[in-house]
Design a protein around this motif. Structure first.
Motif, PDB file in Angstrom:
ATOM      1  N   PHE A  28       1.022  -1.053   0.161  1.00 41.35           N
ATOM      2  CA  PHE A  28       0.160  -0.068  -0.065  1.00 41.35           C
ATOM      3  C   PHE A  28       0.885   1.101   0.004  1.00 41.35           C
ATOM      4  N   HIS A  29       0.452   2.173  -0.459  1.00 40.26           N
ATOM      5  CA  HIS A  29       0.956   3.503  -0.502  1.00 40.26           C
ATOM      6  C   HIS A  29       0.445   4.701   0.154  1.00 40.26           C
ATOM      7  N   PRO A  30       0.931   5.712   0.489  1.00 40.30           N
ATOM      8  CA  PRO A  30       0.371   6.679   1.175  1.00 40.30           C
ATOM      9  C   PRO A  30      -0.844   7.553   0.280  1.00 40.30           C
ATOM     10  N   THR A  31      -1.854   7.793   1.048  1.00 40.55           N
ATOM     11  CA  THR A  31      -2.948   8.235   0.459  1.00 40.55           C
ATOM     12  C   THR A  31      -4.036   7.156  -0.307  1.00 40.55           C
ATOM     13  N   GLN A  32      -3.612   5.823   0.042  1.00 40.35           N
ATOM     14  CA  GLN A  32      -4.216   4.665  -0.433  1.00 40.35           C
ATOM     15  C   GLN A  32      -5.669   4.372   0.538  1.00 40.35           C
ATOM     16  N   TRP A  33      -6.522   4.233   0.155  1.00 41.33           N
ATOM     17  CA  TRP A  33      -7.865   3.755   0.756  1.00 41.33           C
ATOM     18  C   TRP A  33      -8.024   2.132   1.303  1.00 41.33           C
ATOM     19  N   VAL A  34      -7.712   1.935   2.395  1.00 44.43           N
ATOM     20  CA  VAL A  34      -7.490   0.636   2.863  1.00 44.43           C
ATOM     21  C   VAL A  34      -8.600   0.255   3.674  1.00 44.43           C
ATOM     22  N   SER A  35      -8.964  -1.323   4.213  1.00 47.16           N
ATOM     23  CA  SER A  35     -10.179  -1.604   4.859  1.00 47.16           C
ATOM     24  C   SER A  35      -9.250  -2.467   5.897  1.00 47.16           C
ATOM     25  N   GLU A  40     -12.030   1.203   8.413  1.00 48.28           N
ATOM     26  CA  GLU A  40     -11.499   1.458   7.013  1.00 48.28           C
ATOM     27  C   GLU A  40     -10.413   3.136   7.299  1.00 48.28           C
ATOM     28  N   GLY A  41      -9.691   3.428   6.415  1.00 48.47           N
ATOM     29  CA  GLY A  41      -9.075   4.303   6.328  1.00 48.47           C
ATOM     30  C   GLY A  41      -7.852   4.757   5.394  1.00 48.47           C
ATOM     31  N   ILE A  42      -7.077   5.683   5.492  1.00 45.85           N
ATOM     32  CA  ILE A  42      -6.258   6.051   4.292  1.00 45.85           C
ATOM     33  C   ILE A  42      -4.835   6.105   5.213  1.00 45.85           C
ATOM     34  N   LYS A  86      -9.365  -1.311  -0.342  1.00 45.37           N
ATOM     35  CA  LYS A  86     -10.867  -1.210  -0.019  1.00 45.37           C
ATOM     36  C   LYS A  86     -11.472  -1.744  -1.480  1.00 45.37           C
ATOM     37  N   GLY A  87     -12.518  -2.397  -1.159  1.00 40.92           N
ATOM     38  CA  GLY A  87     -13.378  -3.090  -2.114  1.00 40.92           C
ATOM     39  C   GLY A  87     -12.831  -4.579  -2.493  1.00 40.92           C
ATOM     40  N   PHE A  88     -11.574  -4.895  -2.345  1.00 41.66           N
ATOM     41  CA  PHE A  88     -11.282  -5.882  -2.631  1.00 41.66           C
ATOM     42  C   PHE A  88     -11.701  -7.340  -2.159  1.00 41.66           C
TER      43      PHE A  88
END
Length: 97
Positions: A28-35, A40-42, A86-88
């Motif tokens: 993951f990279h900075p500013t990526q939306w994750v769950s 969930e968050g950035i 997110k969404g995976f």
């Protein structure tokens, strides 16, 4: 002769303390939306930690509580294994159906 021996010892000490740990590139990279389980968050930042990546995740602020905000209550540090894009899971579930 003695100087060669001392130089050999110094070189072996360098080798003893110079170990490298190779880890995969971060998922993951900075500013990526994750769950993650529980929210969930950035991705705010990440750093290597014990052969893996640790991520600082900033969760979105909800409505302000009556007693006000206390500080950085929306930041959490998680290992890479605890996160997914997110969404995976939704895409995986759609393929299974």
């Amino acid at each position: 002769m003695l100087s060669d021996l001392l130089e050999s010892i110094r070189e072996s000490e360098k080798c003893l303390f110079m170990t490298k740990t190779f880890i995969k590139a971060p998922k993951f990279h900075p500013t990526q939306w994750v769950s993650f389980v529980g929210g969930e968050g950035i991705v705010n930042s990440y750093k290597p930690d014990a052969g893996a990546w640790a991520y600082l995740i900033e969760m979105p602020l909800g409505l302000a509580p009556d007693f006000g905000r206390v500080g950085a209550e929306t930041m959490i540090c998680l290992d890479e294994a605890d996160l997914w894009a997110k969404g995976f899971l939704n895409r995986v579930n759609l393929r299974a159906a």
